[in-house]
Write a protein that holds these residues in place. Structure first.
Motif, short mmCIF file in Angstrom:
data_model
loop_
_atom_site.label_atom_id
_atom_site.label_comp_id
_atom_site.label_asym_id
_atom_site.label_seq_id
_atom_site.Cartn_x
_atom_site.Cartn_y
_atom_site.Cartn_z
N GLY A 73 0.84 -1.20 0.00
CA GLY A 73 0.00 0.00 0.00
C GLY A 73 0.87 1.25 0.00
O GLY A 73 1.72 1.42 0.87
N HIS A 75 2.15 4.78 0.75
CA HIS A 75 1.96 5.75 1.82
C HIS A 75 2.31 7.14 1.29
O HIS A 75 1.71 7.61 0.34
CB HIS A 75 2.81 5.36 3.03
CG HIS A 75 2.28 4.14 3.74
ND1 HIS A 75 2.03 4.11 5.09
CD2 HIS A 75 1.94 2.91 3.28
CE1 HIS A 75 1.56 2.92 5.43
NE2 HIS A 75 1.51 2.18 4.34
N THR A 211 0.56 11.34 4.57
CA THR A 211 -0.72 10.77 4.19
C THR A 211 -1.76 11.22 5.21
O THR A 211 -1.49 11.27 6.41
CB THR A 211 -0.64 9.24 4.18
OG1 THR A 211 0.01 8.79 5.36
CG2 THR A 211 0.13 8.74 2.99
N TRP A 215 -6.36 7.99 3.97
CA TRP A 215 -5.59 7.27 2.96
C TRP A 215 -6.02 5.82 2.84
O TRP A 215 -5.97 5.23 1.75
CB TRP A 215 -4.09 7.36 3.25
CG TRP A 215 -3.56 6.35 4.22
CD1 TRP A 215 -3.47 6.47 5.57
CD2 TRP A 215 -3.05 5.05 3.91
NE1 TRP A 215 -2.95 5.33 6.13
CE2 TRP A 215 -2.67 4.44 5.14
CE3 TRP A 215 -2.88 4.32 2.73
CZ2 TRP A 215 -2.15 3.17 5.21
CZ3 TRP A 215 -2.34 3.04 2.80
CH2 TRP A 215 -1.98 2.48 4.03
N THR A 216 -6.51 5.23 3.93
CA THR A 216 -6.91 3.82 3.90
C THR A 216 -8.15 3.60 3.03
O THR A 216 -8.38 2.49 2.57
CB THR A 216 -7.18 3.30 5.32
OG1 THR A 216 -8.21 4.09 5.93
CG2 THR A 216 -5.93 3.38 6.17
N TRP A 219 -6.53 4.03 -0.75
CA TRP A 219 -5.16 3.55 -0.92
C TRP A 219 -4.96 2.94 -2.31
O TRP A 219 -5.89 2.42 -2.92
CB TRP A 219 -4.82 2.55 0.17
CG TRP A 219 -5.49 1.21 0.03
CD1 TRP A 219 -6.76 0.88 0.40
CD2 TRP A 219 -4.92 0.02 -0.53
NE1 TRP A 219 -7.03 -0.43 0.11
CE2 TRP A 219 -5.91 -0.98 -0.46
CE3 TRP A 219 -3.68 -0.29 -1.07
CZ2 TRP A 219 -5.70 -2.28 -0.92
CZ3 TRP A 219 -3.46 -1.58 -1.54
CH2 TRP A 219 -4.47 -2.56 -1.45
#
Length: 241
Positions: A73, A75, A211, A215-216, A219
């Motif tokens: 993922g 960042h 971030t 962001w999750t 992503w």
């Protein structure tokens, strides 16, 4: 770090300098894949490749805990030269953090790369002179080994082609300095808390966490190097990974 940390590290037989990668701290153990907390195995969607890999190696781990950067993922920094979604930076066996040579040995056995290592051409002890502030000693040591200040270095792409995905400008996150030999979390070398390292420290760029909290939800997966160039019987061809 507490006062006296540079003198303490300079007294060690050998140090290792590595690039700090901008990923998620994951741990592989015989019990599962963990992200920071060891209370329960991770279920994050960006950990899916880690869980798949764990299924292949879980029976080979025994009492080893493999710590590394999960790069799947993206960042704050993306990378052009990723050869793996997981880069090993430490291995623990019981209360002992293995030596760097042991880390590289087990990482190779499990077919993982280690985080990029930066050659140390001048030892830290060479810079302990006069009444220099210890942070200035460290600054001079970095400049001697990097060929530039460490602040200038984090504005370059580092060893894996790092860049800011928003601006496309080259950047890297920082550095980790550790004792090359094995150690426990706290050897009693420095006045730190019992759960804090006194044989390892890091330097990271200013405002390195860029971030935001969302962001999750948005992503993006990282990409590995698409092609590798090989030479085979005098011919060069491209092999797609």
């Amino acid at each position: 770090m507490p006062k006296g940390y540079v003198t303490s590290f300079a007294a060690k037989e050998a140090l290792v300098l590595t690039e700090k990668l901008d990923g998620q701290n994951n741990c592989f153990s015989k019990k599962g894949v963990f992200a920071r907390s060891h209370a329960t195995p991770t279920e994050h969607p960006w950990d899916k490749p880690m869980r798949e890999r764990w299924q292949l190696i879980k029976n080979d781990l025994a009492d080893l805990e493999i710590f590394g950067e999960n790069m799947y993922g993206i960042h704050s920094i993306a990378y052009h030269q990723l050869e793996s979604f997981f880069y090993v930076f430490a291995i623990r066996q019981g209360e002992r953090w293995l030596s760097w040579e042991e880390v590289k040995f087990y990482a190779a056995m499990l077919d993982f790369p280690t985080v990029p290592e930066i050659p140390i051409t001048q030892p830290l002890s060479d810079f302990l002179e006069g009444k220099l502030d210890e942070n200035e000693v460290l600054r001079r040591w970095f400049r001697a080994n990097l060929g530039m200040t460490w602040e200038e270095s984090v504005e370059t792409a580092g060893l894996l082609g790092g860049y800011d995905p928003k601006t496309n400008k080259p950047c890297s996150e920082g550095f980790v300095v550790r004792n090359k030999a094995a150690f426990t979390t706290n050897n009693g070398d420095l006045p730190v808390e019992s759960n804090e390292f006194d044989n390892l420290f890091k330097l990271v760029r200013a405002a390195h966490v860029k971030t935001d909290v969302h962001w999750t939800k948005n992503w993006q997966p990282a990409q590995l190097i698409d092609y590798q160039k090989y030479k085979w019987f005098g011919y060069e061809f491209l092999h797609k990974l």
